[in-house]
Design a protein around this motif. Structure first.
Motif, mmCIF file in Angstrom:
data_model
loop_
_atom_site.group_PDB
_atom_site.id
_atom_site.type_symbol
_atom_site.label_atom_id
_atom_site.label_comp_id
_atom_site.label_asym_id
_atom_site.label_seq_id
_atom_site.Cartn_x
_atom_site.Cartn_y
_atom_site.Cartn_z
ATOM 1 N N SER A 1 0.027 11.109 -1.724
ATOM 2 C CA SER A 1 -0.642 11.964 -2.703
ATOM 3 C C SER A 1 -2.150 11.708 -2.769
ATOM 4 O O SER A 1 -2.832 12.212 -3.663
ATOM 5 N N THR A 2 -2.663 10.916 -1.838
ATOM 6 C CA THR A 2 -4.095 10.597 -1.798
ATOM 7 C C THR A 2 -4.747 11.377 -0.655
ATOM 8 O O THR A 2 -4.559 11.023 0.516
ATOM 9 N N PRO A 3 -5.511 12.434 -0.956
ATOM 10 C CA PRO A 3 -6.109 13.248 0.112
ATOM 11 C C PRO A 3 -7.111 12.473 0.969
ATOM 12 O O PRO A 3 -7.181 12.665 2.176
ATOM 13 N N TYR A 4 -7.895 11.604 0.307
ATOM 14 C CA TYR A 4 -8.920 10.854 1.031
ATOM 15 C C TYR A 4 -9.220 9.589 0.230
ATOM 16 O O TYR A 4 -9.389 9.641 -0.988
ATOM 17 N N GLY A 5 -9.249 8.453 0.902
ATOM 18 C CA GLY A 5 -9.526 7.211 0.189
ATOM 19 C C GLY A 5 -9.410 6.008 1.106
ATOM 20 O O GLY A 5 -9.378 6.130 2.335
ATOM 21 N N ILE A 6 -9.330 4.852 0.492
ATOM 22 C CA ILE A 6 -9.272 3.587 1.220
ATOM 23 C C ILE A 6 -7.980 2.857 0.860
ATOM 24 O O ILE A 6 -7.599 2.791 -0.320
ATOM 25 N N TYR A 7 -7.306 2.305 1.872
ATOM 26 C CA TYR A 7 -6.128 1.467 1.671
ATOM 27 C C TYR A 7 -6.552 0.019 1.919
ATOM 28 O O TYR A 7 -7.006 -0.330 3.017
ATOM 29 N N VAL A 8 -6.432 -0.827 0.903
ATOM 30 C CA VAL A 8 -6.847 -2.228 0.989
ATOM 31 C C VAL A 8 -5.637 -3.091 1.332
ATOM 32 O O VAL A 8 -4.657 -3.119 0.583
ATOM 33 N N ALA A 9 -5.731 -3.808 2.466
ATOM 34 C CA ALA A 9 -4.620 -4.635 2.920
ATOM 35 C C ALA A 9 -4.879 -6.130 2.760
ATOM 36 O O ALA A 9 -3.942 -6.919 2.735
ATOM 37 N N GLN A 10 -6.164 -6.522 2.670
ATOM 38 C CA GLN A 10 -6.463 -7.945 2.476
ATOM 39 C C GLN A 10 -7.859 -8.096 1.886
ATOM 40 O O GLN A 10 -8.829 -7.555 2.408
ATOM 41 N N ILE A 11 -7.923 -8.819 0.781
ATOM 42 C CA ILE A 11 -9.203 -9.095 0.127
ATOM 43 C C ILE A 11 -9.658 -10.494 0.527
ATOM 44 O O ILE A 11 -8.888 -11.455 0.480
#
Length: 461
Positions: free
Chosen positions: A362-372
């Motif tokens: 449901s996110t058209p455009y964005g960032i997926y964070v896998a490790q901080i």
């Protein structure tokens, strides 16, 4: 560890100048740490530690003295030094210590100290060899293995006598992947309140394979876009963001001084109604867990935020006096040389009801964070700046490619209110060391997949 009659005398000596509360914290333990780089052991340290600290309260004042001499004379000397800071009439005239027992929730089966150095080195070398074998692009591989054991005693003028045994084990892997001018470093670790049954050879090799795959993938990453974007954060790993940006602002260490953005806001809505934030030191065998805190209180499951409403702070005995609040089993310290204060244990966002796959879809455009990777936070304002070690671009509801150089910028209050989806896939883990005024203590963190509908993302694209 210590004779009860001696401890009673020490506490009475500490309180004779007018303290209204006296406490003794004592510990004995041993540590072992091995590290391997480029297939060779480059550090091997072990040691024994013992000592005690004596703390006194007089109203809103406190004094503290410590010693590594656990003899009666050594303890009496420390008690006299702590008492020298208070000059009043004696209030405490008699102390009868009564033992309080806490159930040990953290079972272990294999003692790391019982293994030969040869066995441990062979185990580490298998991990190192697997890292190099996974890809020719790995230029450097490091492996770490450690265990820490402690026996702890807390006794105080209220009559408390409580003892605990603690055992921490951790296994860590890190690599550097290189391809021409491109270089990327990545890490993984596993740890717990347990013995070295944690270090299963099959699980260790799977962890190595996962680490190399991610590292090589990030070598091809493009620069991250910048702007106000939706951010989806993966399970477990993203929990460190809430630990730093929100958790520290809920510790009485900051709240009692009115140095927290959340001070005086109990009962207020500070997060989206989907958000429940919990600190739980009772989780069996988790890295941040303890049976009792360093003031002798039973560890608790503390619901800090419930459905967006601020319900509680993490409170230690001294700050609780200032705030008029009971202790929450959250007093912790690195060792006897530090005064305890309110600290987190295992802090996590509770599972929600959203489908994790639908959060991305449901996110058209964005960032997926896998490790901080790490960053900085200011508890008084809640402002934070975190570097992201692994991130991916989301387009049209799909994770399409890795991106590098991402930063997450904002405030804890803003992030809490902007969370609009919380998944059902809660994962709690992590084995970090959190530093604060009472030293470094083991902490866990976690969360399900969740989405912040908009936050500032720094990037170089």
């Amino acid at each position: 560890m210590l004779d009860k009659s001696i401890v009673e005398k020490v506490l009475l000596r500490a309180a004779e100048t007018g303290a209204d509360f006296a406490e003794l914290f004592a510990e004995q333990g041993r540590d072992l740490h091995l590290s391997m780089g480029a297939g060779r052991i480059n550090a091997a340290t072990s040691g024994l530690e013992s000592g005690a600290g004596i703390r006194l309260f007089k109203g809103d004042l406190t004094s503290y003295a410590y010693t590594n001499d656990l003899s009666e004379a050594g303890l009496m000397s420390a008690a006299a030094k702590a008492a020298a800071a208070i000059v009043e009439n004696r209030l405490i005239k008699k102390i009868n210590l009564n033992e309080q027992r806490f159930e040990n929730n953290h079972k272990f089966s294999i003692d790391l100290f019982g293994k030969s150095r040869g066995e441990l080195i062979d185990f580490m070398r298998r991990g190192s060899d697997r890292l190099y074998a996974e890809s020719p692009l790995i230029s450097r591989a490091d492996v770490g293995l450690s265990e820490k054991q402690r026996r702890v005693l807390v006794a105080n003028s209220d009559g408390l006598w409580a003892e605990d045994e603690r055992r921490y084990a951790r296994y860590s892997l890190s690599v550097i992947a290189e391809d021409g001018s491109e270089k990327f470093s990545c890490f993984r670790s596993r740890g717990g309140m347990c013995g070295c049954e944690l270090f299963d050879a099959g699980k260790a090799e799977a962890l190595a394979a996962e680490l190399v795959k991610d590292s090589v993938e990030m070598l091809r990453a493009e620069n991250c876009p910048a702007g106000r974007l939706p951010v989806v954060i993966c399970p477990e790993i993203g929990g460190i963001l809430f630990h730093e940006a929100c958790g520290h602002s809920l510790e009485a260490t900051a709240v009692a001084k009115n140095a927290s953005v959340f001070a005086g806001r109990l009962g207020a809505q500070i997060a989206n109604e989907k958000v429940t934030l919990i600190d739980d030191g009772t989780l069996p065998n988790h890295w941040g867990s303890i049976n009792m805190d360093d003031e002798g209180h039973k560890t608790q499951r503390n619901v800090l935020i419930e459905n967006g409403i601020l319900k509680s702070y993490l409170v230690d005995r001294f700050n609780g006096r200032k705030m008029g609040m009971a202790a929450t089993g959250s007093a912790r310290r690195q060792d006897y040389t530090y005064v305890p204060t309110s600290r987190m244990t295992n802090t996590f966002v509770a599972a929600g009801t959203d489908n994790p796959e639908e959060i991305v879809a449901s996110t058209p455009y964005g960032i997926y964070v896998a490790q901080i990777k790490g960053g900085s936070v200011q508890p008084q304002s809640g402002e934070f700046n975190f570097s992201v070690n692994r991130a991916y671009l989301i387009e049209k509801g799909r994770i399409i490619k890795p991106v590098k150089g991402a930063k997450l910028i904002g405030t804890g209050a803003e992030v809490l209110m902007n969370i609009d989806m919380v998944g059902s896939d809660l994962a709690v883990g992590g084995c970090g060391i959190c530093g604060s005024v009472s030293g470094g203590v083991p902490v866990g963190n976690g969360q399900p997949t969740l989405r912040v509908k908009e936050m500032t993302v720094g990037g170089q694209k």
